[in-house]
Design a protein around this motif. Structure first.
Motif: not given
Length: 490
Positions: A58-77
Motif C-alpha cells: 500500500l505504501n508503494i502504491a501511495t508513492g507512485f500516486v503521490w509522485l505521478t506528476y512531480s516526478a515528471v514536471p515538464v511533461q505534466a505541465m
C-alpha cells in the motif's frame, strides 16, 4: 479407625469453627495443592508477514500516486496546461492531507481494527486514482484546461487522504502481531517502505513517461497499481489467535477500547512524549525537505538534476541497509533511547557538514555525506516511532504514531514554504552561502539534538511486559492454596 487418624475434609478444616488439638492438626493429611493457573503461552504466526506485506504494498502504491506528476514536471505541465506551482501543489497536498486525516485514521484503526482501516484507505486511494484517470479523458487546451485539471486535483486530494491509513499502522501492527524480538524490525520495514516507494517512483515514472501524451499512460498505470495494492489486505486476519507478547495479550483482551481522543490527550500531556514529538518532527521535516529540494540546493554549484538524483538514491539505498542492520539489533538489545541520541547527533553533524560540502566539484564528498545521512536518518525514524510507544504506554500505538507523523508532516509543509523563500541562487553561486541548508542545520541542532538529550530513558511497555511475565512465572495461587501452605507451616 482412631479419631486421631480420621480424615478431616478440606472444606471442614477451614469452614467449621472448632478447636483442633496440635496432635489432630499434625495428623491431618494434606492433599496435593490445588494446581495454579498455567502460564500464558505466547506465540507468533507466519500470517503476520501477510499483513506486513500488505502495508508495504500500500505504501508503494501511495508513492507512485503521490509522485505521478512531480516526478515528471515538464511533461505534466504540458499535459495539464498548468504552471509549475500547480505541479508542486500535487505533492504538497499529500503533506496537508496527512495533517488533516491523521487523527481520523488513528481513530478508525483503534475503533474498527487494522484490517478495516487498511481496506478503507486502499479503497480511498483507488477512488482518487481513477478520478485522476477520468480527467485524462477530458480534453485540455491552454485556453480551456479547467476540466482535466479539476478532476486531477480532486482525485489527488482523495488519494492523499488515504496515506495516513498506511503510515500510522506499522507500530500498531507490530505491537499486535510481533513479539518483543521482532517489533522494531517490523516497524522499520513498514515505516521505510514509504521512502522506498518514493525512490522507486522517481526512477520508474520518468522511465515510462517519455513525452507529453505518455502522461495518460502513467496515470493509468498508477491507478492499476492502486487496485493491485488492495488485494493483500483482503487476506489479513484482524488479530492473531494467540497473542505474541504480554502487552499484546493485554490489548487484545480489552473488552472496551479507550476512546482514541482520550489517548491523544494522554500523549499530549506527557512531557517526555512532547519532547520526542519535537525531535521526530524535526528530523522528518529536515530529511523530507532535503530529499525534495536537493536538486534546487545543488543547482547553483553546477550539479545537474541527474547528479542530484544520485545523492538522493545513495541516501535512500544506504538508509535501507542501515535500517536492516540496526532494527534487529534494537530488537535484541532494546537501547532505543541511546541509539536515537547517537543517530540524532550524527544526522545533525551531516546537515552541518553539507553547508561546507555543497560546493563546486565535490561530487564524491557530497555522495559520502548523503550515504551517512541516509544511514542515520532511516535508522532514527523507526526507532523514534517505537520509543514513542514505549514512553506513552499504555496509550495505544495508533495515538502516538498519528501525533509523531502528523507533526512531522506539518513541519515539512512549513519547511518547504520557508526554504523556498530562503533559496538564493545568486548568493549561493557567488559567495558559497546556502541559506536553506543553514536553516536546516540550525533547526536540527536546536530542536533536534537538544530536546533528544532532555528525554529520560523510559521503557514503560518493556517494564510492564517483564512484570507480567514474572507474575505468570510465579503464578497467582488461589486463596485456598495459600491457606493450605500456612497450615502446613504450622
Amino acid at each position: 479407625m482412631n479419631d486421631s487418624q480420621q480424615q478431616i475434609p478440606l472444606l471442614d478444616a477451614f469452614s467449621i469453627p472448632q478447636r483442633i488439638s496440635m496432635q489432630d492438626a499434625v495428623a491431618v493429611p494434606i492433599h496435593d495443592p490445588l494446581p495454579s493457573k498455567p502460564p500464558t503461552v505466547y506465540r507468533t504466526y507466519k500470517a503476520r508477514y501477510i499483513g506486513l506485506f500488505a502495508i508495504v504494498t500500500l505504501n508503494i502504491a501511495t508513492g507512485f500516486v503521490w509522485l505521478t506528476y512531480s516526478a515528471v514536471p515538464v511533461q505534466a505541465m504540458s499535459y495539464l496546461n498548468c504552471s509549475g506551482s500547480i505541479i508542486n501543489l500535487t505533492s504538497i497536498l499529500y503533506f496537508i492531507a496527512y495533517v488533516l486525516m491523521a487523527p481520523i485514521s488513528g481513530w478508525m484503526c483503534e475503533r474498527h481494527g487494522i484490517r478495516r482501516s487498511l481496506v478503507f484507505g486502499a479503497v480511498l486511494q483507488i477512488i482518487g486514482s481513477w478520478i485522476r484517470f477520468s480527467g485524462t479523458l477530458v480534453e485540455s487546451t491552454p485556453q480551456r484546461p479547467e476540466g482535466r485539471l479539476a478532476l486531477t486535483l480532486i482525485g489527488q486530494v482523495i488519494a492523499a487522504a488515504a496515506q495516513p491509513f498506511f503510515m500510522n499502522v506499522p507500530p500498531k501492527y507490530a505491537a499486535v502481531w510481533f513479539s518483543e524480538r521482532g517489533r522494531a524490525t517490523a516497524t522499520m520495514i513498514g515505516s521505510v517502505s514509504g521512502s522506498v516507494a518514493a525512490a522507486l517512483a522517481q526512477l520508474a515514472i520518468p522511465a515510462i513517461t517519455t513525452d507529453t501524451e505518455s502522461v495518460k499512460r502513467t496515470v493509468l498505470v498508477c491507478a492499476v497499481i492502486s487496485v493491485i495494492a488492495l488485494l493483500p489486505t483482503l487476506f489479513i486476519a484482524e488479530r492473531p489467535p494467540t497473542p505474541p507478547s504480554p502487552s499484546a495479550a493485554e490489548a487484545l483482551l480489552k473488552t472496551k477500547e479507550e476512546p482514541f481522543f482520550v489517548s491523544l490527550k494522554k500523549a499530549l500531556t506527557n512531557p517526555q512524549f512532547l519532547l520526542m514529538m519535537l525531535v521526530f518532527g524535526t528530523f522528518t521535516a529536515c530529511f523530507s525537505s532535503f530529499t525534495a529540494l536537493i536538486a534546487q540546493f545543488t543547482a547553483p554549484y553546477g550539479y545537474t538534476s541527474s547528479e542530484a538524483g544520485y545523492f538522493g538514491a545513495a541516501m535512500i539505498l544506504s538508509g535501507l541497509i542501515g535500517a536492516c542492520i540496526s532494527a534487529p539489533l534494537l530488537d535484541k538489545f532494546k537501547h532505543l533511547n541511546g541509539f536515537s541520541k547517537i543517530m540524532v547527533v550524527i544526522s545533525s553533524c551531516m546537515f552541518i557538514a553539507l553547508n561546507f560540502a555543497i560546493r563546486r566539484n565535490f561530487f564524491g564528498g557530497l555522495l559520502a555525506i548523503s550515504i551517512i545521512l541516509g544511514i542515520s536518518g532511516f535508522s532514527v525514524l523507526p526507532a523514534g516511532l517505537e520509543y514513542g510507544v514505549e514512553i506513552t504506554y499504555p496509550v495505544t500505538p495508533a495515538s502516538s504514531t498519528s501525533l509523531l507523523w502528523g507533526f512531522g508532516q506539518l513541519l515539512t509543509v512549513i519547511f518547504l514554504s520557508i526554504l523556498g523563500v530562503l533559496q538564493n541562487d545568486e548568493l549561493s553561486a557567488t559567495r558559497g552561502i546556502n541559506p536553506p541548508m543553514i536553516f536546516i542545520a540550525v533547526w536540527a541542532v536546536v530542536f533536534g539534538v537538544v530536546p533528544m538529550f532532555m528525554i529520560k530513558t523510559q521503557y514503560l511497555r518493556a517494564e510492564a511486559e517483564e512484570a507480567m511475565r514474572q507474575r505468570e512465572k510465579c503464578g497467582q495461587q488461589p486463596q485456598q492454596q495459600q491457606e493450605l501452605t500456612q497450615l502446613r507451616e504450622c
